[in-house]
Enzyme design. Structure first.
Site, PDB file in Angstrom:
ATOM      1  N   ALA A  60      12.631  -9.457   0.736  1.00  0.00           N
ATOM      2  CA  ALA A  60      13.857  -8.918   1.316  1.00  0.00           C
ATOM      3  C   ALA A  60      14.468  -9.991   2.218  1.00  0.00           C
ATOM      4  O   ALA A  60      13.838 -10.440   3.174  1.00  0.00           O
ATOM      5  CB  ALA A  60      13.532  -7.672   2.140  1.00  0.00           C
ATOM      6  N   TYR A 185      15.307   1.711   3.926  1.00  0.00           N
ATOM      7  CA  TYR A 185      16.142   0.741   4.636  1.00  0.00           C
ATOM      8  C   TYR A 185      17.610   1.174   4.550  1.00  0.00           C
ATOM      9  O   TYR A 185      17.926   2.234   4.004  1.00  0.00           O
ATOM     10  CB  TYR A 185      15.879  -0.675   4.099  1.00  0.00           C
ATOM     11  N   ARG A 332       1.340  -6.675  -5.627  1.00  0.00           N
ATOM     12  CA  ARG A 332       0.076  -7.123  -5.034  1.00  0.00           C
ATOM     13  C   ARG A 332      -0.832  -7.872  -5.993  1.00  0.00           C
ATOM     14  O   ARG A 332      -1.580  -8.754  -5.557  1.00  0.00           O
ATOM     15  CB  ARG A 332      -0.658  -5.906  -4.435  1.00  0.00           C
TER      16      ARG A 332
HETATM   17  C1  FNR Z   1       6.148  -5.228  -0.352  1.00  0.00           C
HETATM   18  N1  FNR Z   1       7.159  -4.502  -0.962  1.00  0.00           N
HETATM   19  C2  FNR Z   1       8.469  -4.885  -0.783  1.00  0.00           C
HETATM   20  N2  FNR Z   1       9.465  -4.271  -1.504  1.00  0.00           N
HETATM   21  C3  FNR Z   1      10.734  -4.711  -1.432  1.00  0.00           C
HETATM   22  O1  FNR Z   1      11.598  -4.151  -2.103  1.00  0.00           O
HETATM   23  N3  FNR Z   1      11.068  -5.754  -0.620  1.00  0.00           N
HETATM   24  C4  FNR Z   1      10.126  -6.407   0.146  1.00  0.00           C
HETATM   25  O2  FNR Z   1      10.435  -7.387   0.821  1.00  0.00           O
HETATM   26  C5  FNR Z   1       8.793  -5.921   0.102  1.00  0.00           C
HETATM   27  N4  FNR Z   1       7.810  -6.470   0.866  1.00  0.00           N
HETATM   28  C6  FNR Z   1       6.487  -6.214   0.584  1.00  0.00           C
HETATM   29  C7  FNR Z   1       5.470  -6.987   1.185  1.00  0.00           C
HETATM   30  C8  FNR Z   1       4.145  -6.797   0.810  1.00  0.00           C
HETATM   31  C9  FNR Z   1       3.085  -7.676   1.423  1.00  0.00           C
HETATM   32  C10 FNR Z   1       3.823  -5.806  -0.133  1.00  0.00           C
HETATM   33  C11 FNR Z   1       2.396  -5.592  -0.563  1.00  0.00           C
HETATM   34  C12 FNR Z   1       4.794  -5.016  -0.678  1.00  0.00           C
HETATM   35  C13 FNR Z   1       6.836  -3.548  -2.043  1.00  0.00           C
HETATM   36  C14 FNR Z   1       6.513  -4.303  -3.332  1.00  0.00           C
HETATM   37  O3  FNR Z   1       7.623  -5.047  -3.794  1.00  0.00           O
HETATM   38  C15 FNR Z   1       6.077  -3.323  -4.440  1.00  0.00           C
HETATM   39  O4  FNR Z   1       7.154  -2.470  -4.715  1.00  0.00           O
HETATM   40  C16 FNR Z   1       4.853  -2.508  -4.058  1.00  0.00           C
HETATM   41  O5  FNR Z   1       3.854  -3.331  -3.489  1.00  0.00           O
HETATM   42  C17 FNR Z   1       4.267  -1.784  -5.270  1.00  0.00           C
HETATM   43  O6  FNR Z   1       3.958  -2.698  -6.290  1.00  0.00           O
HETATM   44  P1  FNR Z   1       2.427  -3.221  -6.533  1.00  0.00           P
HETATM   45  O7  FNR Z   1       2.039  -3.996  -5.315  1.00  0.00           O
HETATM   46  O8  FNR Z   1       1.575  -2.008  -6.720  1.00  0.00           O
HETATM   47  O9  FNR Z   1       2.524  -4.077  -7.760  1.00  0.00           O
END
Ligand code: FNR
Length: 366
Positions: A60, A185, A332
Site C-alpha cells: 500500500a 481503509y 504470505r
Molecule cells: C498484508 N496485506 C495487505 N493487503 C493490501 O491490500 N495492502 C497491503 O499493503 C497489505 N499489507 C500486508 C502486509 C503483510 C505483512 C501481510 C501478511 C499482509 C494482505 C495481503 O495482501 C493478503 O491479502 C493477505 O495476506 C492474504 O493473502 P495470503 O497471505 O493468505 O496469501
C-alpha cells in the site's frame, strides 16, 4: 486449451507473463518519516521478480502523507518518491516481471505504530489527524484517536491525490495500478454502511457510498495509459452478517459499475472494517468463494484476482484452470518462498512455458 497458471494474462496491451501476483504487503520499512523506498523495498520486491512472479505489486503506497498507516509506509506524494521508485520498477521489468503499485489511503486506520510495536494509535507529535467519511474512530476503544469527517473539499483533494499519484506511478515505470478499496481503509470506509453515516452525495444509498471510488477510478483512468491495466482491491464482504454491512452482492454490483470506467480486474479480498468481524475460515483459499461469485455473477467483462490462503502450486493452478479466477494472488507464501512461481512451475512441470523465466545464473538449480 484452457488457461493454466503459466498461461500469460493479457489485459489491454499488457501481457502479464504468468498468473502469479505478489500480493501487496506493507513492509513498514521507510527510514525516517519520508515515505521513500529503502534497500529493503528494493530487495523485497526485486527478489520476488527473480523468483518468477508475473506481477510484483508494491505494498500500500500512500497517495498523501496523512494516508499512511504508520510513519514508515511507502508513499508517492512527491516527484522524489517517483524518482526513487523508478529504480525498483526498472529492476523488476529487467527480470521479466510486470511492476504494479497499490495506491492507498488509510483513512481512519492511519497514524499507528508498526505492527511489531503494537499497532497502537500514535499520540502527541508523533501522530497526525486522520480523516474518514464519518467521525467514528478506529479502533472503538479508549485509546482511539479521533477521526475527522471529510468535507467535500477534502474529498475533491483525495480524488486529485489519487490522480496525481497515478501520473507519478506511470512516470516511474509501473505498468499496473491497483486502487486499494479494501480492509477498512479510506475507500472501504466510504463503501460500507458500517462506517459511512454521511447524508450528502457521498453517503446513504449504494450509488452515493460508491461515488468516491467511481470518481477515483475515472480520475486514475484518465491519466493511466490505455495499454496498462487498472485493478481495484475490494473487501467482498465486511464479515458482519448480523448488521447492515457490505455484502458479496454489493461487490458484484460494484464490479459491474467499475468495469465500464476502465477497471480491468477486481482483486477480491475481504474484511477489515470492524473489530467484530467474524471470519468463517482462514484455511486454504478462504476468500476464493467470493472471487468466484464476482467472476460468475458480473454482467460486465472484468477479470478477477483470487487472494487468501494460496500456498501450493496445485491450488493456484486449479483456480485458474477451473475458472474461479484469472490471477492467483499470493501473499504470505511469497514471504516464506520468494521463488514461489519458479517452484510452482517446477512442481507443475511447466518450466518450459513462455511465461517462466529461470535466471540463467540459476539454471542448474531448476
Ligand atoms: C498484508 N496485506 C495487505 N493487503 C493490501 O491490500 N495492502 C497491503 O499493503 C497489505 N499489507 C500486508 C502486509 C503483510 C505483512 C501481510 C501478511 C499482509 C494482505 C495481503 O495482501 C493478503 O491479502 C493477505 O495476506 C492474504 O493473502 P495470503 O497471505 O493468505 O496469501
Amino acid at each position: 486449451m484452457s488457461a493454466d497458471l503459466f498461461t500469460p494474462l493479457v489485459l489491454r496491451g499488457t501481457e502479464i507473463p504468468n498468473r502469479v501476483m505478489v500480493s501487496p504487503m506493507c513492509q513498514y520499512s521507510c527510514e525516517g518519516r519520508d515515505g521513500l523506498p529503502t534497500d529493503w523495498h528494493d530487495t523485497h520486491l526485486v527478489s520476488r521478480a527473480v523468483g518468477g512472479a508475473g506481477l510484483v505489486m508494491t505494498e500500500a503506497t500512500a497517495v498523501e502523507a496523512r494516508g499512511r498507516i504508520t510513519p514508515h509506509d511507502l508513499g508517492i506524494w512527491s516527484d522524489d518518491h517517483a524518482d526513487a521508485l523508478a529504480d525498483i520498477t526498472s529492476s523488476i521489468s529487467d527480470r521479466g516481471s510486470i511492476p504494479g503499485i497499490q495506491l492507498a489511503h488509510a483513512g481512519r486506520k492511519a497514524s499507528k505504530t508498526r505492527p511489531w510495536a503494537g499497532g497502537d494509535p500514535l499520540t502527541g507529535e508523533d501522530g497526525w489527524e486522520t480523516v474518514a467519511p464519518s467521525d467514528r474512530p478506529w479502533p472503538y476503544d479508549d485509546d482511539a484517536v479521533a477521526t475527522r469527517a471529510m468535507t467535500t473539499d477534502d474529498i475533491d483533494d483525495v480524488i486529485d491525490s489519487f490522480r496525481v499519484a497515478a501520473e507519478r506511478a506511470r512516470d516511474a515505470g509501473f505498468r499496473v495500478a491497483e486502487i486499494h478499496a479494501a480492509h477498512g481503509y479510506l475507500l472501504h470506509e466510504f463503501l460500507s454502511p458500517v462506517t459511512n453515516d454521511r447524508d450528502d452525495d457521498y453517503g446513504g444509498s449504494f450509488g452515493d457510498r460508491t461515488r468516491i471510488l467511481r470518481e477515483i477510478a475515472s480520475a486514475v483512468r484518465e491519466v493511466w495509459p490505455d495499454d496498462d491495466p487498472l485493478f481495484v482491491r475490494i473487501s467482498a464482504t465486511d464479515w458482519l452478517p448480523d448488521r447492515e454491512s457490505w455484502t458479496v452482492a454489493d461487490s458484484v454490483r460494484l464490479a459491474d459499475d467499475l468495469a465500464p470506467l476502465g477497471v480491468d480486474l477486481i482483486d477480491v479480498s475481504a474484511g477489515g472494517i470492524h473489530p467484530d468481524q467474524r471470519i468463517p475460515s482462514t484455511g486454504p483459499g478462504y476468500q476464493e468463494r467470493y472471487a468466484r461469485r464476482v467472476r460468475q455473477e458480473t454482467e460486465e467483462d472484468v477479470a478477477v484476482g483470487v487472494v487468501g490462503g494460496i500456498t501450493t502450486a496445485e491450488q493456484a493452478d486449479a483456480l485458474v484452470r477451473n475458472g474461479r479466477g484469472d490471477l492467483a494472488i499470493v501473499g504470505r507464501e511469497h514471504l516464506r518462498d520468494p521463488y514461489f512461481a519458479l517452484h510452482a512451475a517446477q512442481a507443475l512441470d511447466r518450466l518450459d512455458a513462455d511465461g517462466v523465466e529461470v535466471p540463467v545464473q540459476y539454471d542448474r538449480a531448476f
